[in-house]
Design an enzyme around this catalytic site. Structure first.
Site, PDB file in Angstrom:
ATOM      1  N   ASP A  41       0.820  -1.230   0.000  1.00 43.17           N
ATOM      2  CA  ASP A  41       0.000   0.000   0.000  1.00 43.17           C
ATOM      3  C   ASP A  41       0.848   1.272   0.000  1.00 43.17           C
ATOM      4  OD1 ASP A  41       1.048   0.042   2.521  1.00 43.17           O
ATOM      5  OD2 ASP A  41      -0.865  -0.097   3.583  1.00 43.17           O
ATOM      6  N   GLY A  42       2.175   1.123  -0.102  1.00 44.72           N
ATOM      7  CA  GLY A  42       3.045   2.294  -0.196  1.00 44.72           C
ATOM      8  C   GLY A  42       3.605   2.761   1.133  1.00 44.72           C
ATOM      9  N   GLU A  43       3.122   2.194   2.249  1.00 41.73           N
ATOM     10  CA  GLU A  43       3.666   2.614   3.548  1.00 41.73           C
ATOM     11  C   GLU A  43       5.064   2.029   3.749  1.00 41.73           C
ATOM     12  OE1 GLU A  43       0.790   1.716   6.600  1.00 41.73           O
ATOM     13  OE2 GLU A  43      -0.666   3.119   5.766  1.00 41.73           O
ATOM     14  N   GLN A 100      12.935  28.201   1.246  1.00 40.00           N
ATOM     15  CA  GLN A 100      11.595  28.727   1.578  1.00 40.00           C
ATOM     16  C   GLN A 100      11.696  29.421   2.939  1.00 40.00           C
ATOM     17  OE1 GLN A 100       9.713  28.032  -1.029  1.00 40.00           O
ATOM     18  NE2 GLN A 100      11.350  26.695  -1.770  1.00 40.00           N
ATOM     19  N   HIS A 132      21.450  27.020   3.015  1.00 38.44           N
ATOM     20  CA  HIS A 132      21.114  28.256   2.298  1.00 38.44           C
ATOM     21  C   HIS A 132      20.661  29.315   3.310  1.00 38.44           C
ATOM     22  CE1 HIS A 132      20.027  30.218  -1.489  1.00 38.44           C
ATOM     23  NE2 HIS A 132      18.990  30.710  -0.833  1.00 38.44           N
ATOM     24  N   LYS A 196      22.252  39.991  -9.078  1.00 38.54           N
ATOM     25  CA  LYS A 196      21.178  39.210  -9.710  1.00 38.54           C
ATOM     26  C   LYS A 196      19.801  39.712  -9.282  1.00 38.54           C
ATOM     27  CE  LYS A 196      20.020  34.926  -8.177  1.00 38.54           C
ATOM     28  NZ  LYS A 196      20.251  33.510  -7.887  1.00 38.54           N
ATOM     29  N   ARG A 198      15.836  38.150  -9.504  1.00 38.48           N
ATOM     30  CA  ARG A 198      15.060  36.971  -9.906  1.00 38.48           C
ATOM     31  C   ARG A 198      13.617  37.385 -10.158  1.00 38.48           C
ATOM     32  NH1 ARG A 198      15.449  31.524  -9.937  1.00 38.48           N
ATOM     33  NH2 ARG A 198      17.456  31.324  -8.888  1.00 38.48           N
TER      34      ARG A 198
END
Ligand code: R5P
Length: 306
Positions: A41-43, A100, A132, A196, A198
């Site tokens: 089931d992907g778990e 983010q 970052h 720069k 963006r």
């Protein structure tokens, strides 16, 4: 902090076994194998057969393209603690979600802070490489556990000094100046930083400083991350417009999003190299010698606090 010394057991996330082996050599640490598979089931199914009693478990994980890896990472940390590890550390040479770091638009998720909270809940400490840090002054603004950022500058400087004739180090934006200055200073190389702007994920504009004194030098574009390749591609074009030779590109973290390599080839980048924080054919700069002392220090400090 005390001066206790602890034994370390390294546990690699699937795919990072070779990195764990190379770190274990430098640390004189044991390795515990993580059995990982998915149920129909992907778990996730995880099992560690080795004992972790009286040891610091260090999860070793390259966390580029992080979303499929995060559940396994957090489950493995909990499992190591359940199996008796006295502390659980994370050695993640690439720390994701750090870009983010602000809500650029109202309602956007501040995923850097959410991810930091998850890691801080599951791990006792973190060692990473050149995260970052553009709008955060340090990892401790969002990580509530001790977190060390190792600099890749010595390894980058060594590679450039050994492989590039008459280099000038050039940063594509103001934020890259921390790496540019550190790398250039190690061998007394000339350096410049571009400006720069963006306008979108793949749209950037670059303004070039005065390069007139650098005739005959090989430009080395140096940045922390290459993802779409837009930043380095526009920077390479700007160098060409300014009459410079085609550049070598050296980056810490080679994320190489789709079509990045083609983008860089199209603008005539002569060579591309990155560290092995991410698995890539271009990963010619090995980080293990810089990571092991930091892991050892964090592990010993955590043992001293207990
Ligand atoms: C930006 O602040 C970073 O330092 C890199 O310049 C940027 O992440 C590179 O991304 P891309 O390759 O998509 O232009």
């Amino acid at each position: 902090m005390g001066s206790a010394v602890t034994s370390n057991t390294l546990i690699a996330l699937p795919g990072d076994e070779a990195l764990a082996e190379s770190l274990a050599g430098g640390l004189d640490a044991a390795i515990a194998a993580l059995e990982y598979r998915r149920f129909p089931d992907g778990e996730s199914y995880l099992r560690i057969h080795d004992s972790l009693q009286e040891t610091t478990a260090v999860l070793v994980a390259r966390l580029d393209r992080p979303d499929p890896k995060i559940p396994a990472l957090l489950f493995a940390a909990d499992l190591a603690r359940d199996l008796g590890a006295s502390a659980v550390g994370l050695a993640a040479p690439y720390l994701p979600y750090m870009r983010q770091d602000i809500r650029f638009q109202p309602g956007e998720a501040l995923t850097s802070a959410s991810f930091a909270r998850w890691v801080s809940r599951h791990f006792d400490w973190l060692v990473t490489v050149d995260p970052h840090l553009h709008r955060y002054a340090g990892l401790n603004e969002i990580y509530s556990v001790p977190a060390v950022a190792v600099s890749a500058a010595p390894a980058l400087a060594e590679w450039i000094f050994t492989n590039v004739e008459k280099p000038v180090i050039i940063g594509p934006d103001v934020e890259s100046s921390q790496w540019v200055e550190a790398v250039a200073a190690r061998h007394g190389l000339p350096w410049r930083v571009m400006h720069k702007q963006r306008f979108g994920d793949r749209e950037v504009r670059i303004a070039v400083p005065d390069l007139s004194a650098l005739e005959g030098h090989t430009p080395v574009l140096l940045d922390d991350i290459v993802s779409s390749g837009a930043t380095l591609a526009r920077a390479a074009e700007a160098l060409s417009d300014a009459g410079m030779a085609s550049p070598v590109c050296a980056v810490v973290h080679g994320l190489f999003s789709e079509s990045c390599r083609e983008t860089l080839k199209a603008v005539g980048v002569r060579r591309l190299v990155c560290t092995d924080s991410v698995q890539a054919p271009e990963a010619g700069i090995v980080l293990a010698p810089l990571l092991t002392p930091a892991i050892e220090r964090m592990s010993d400090c955590a043992a001293g606090r207990r």
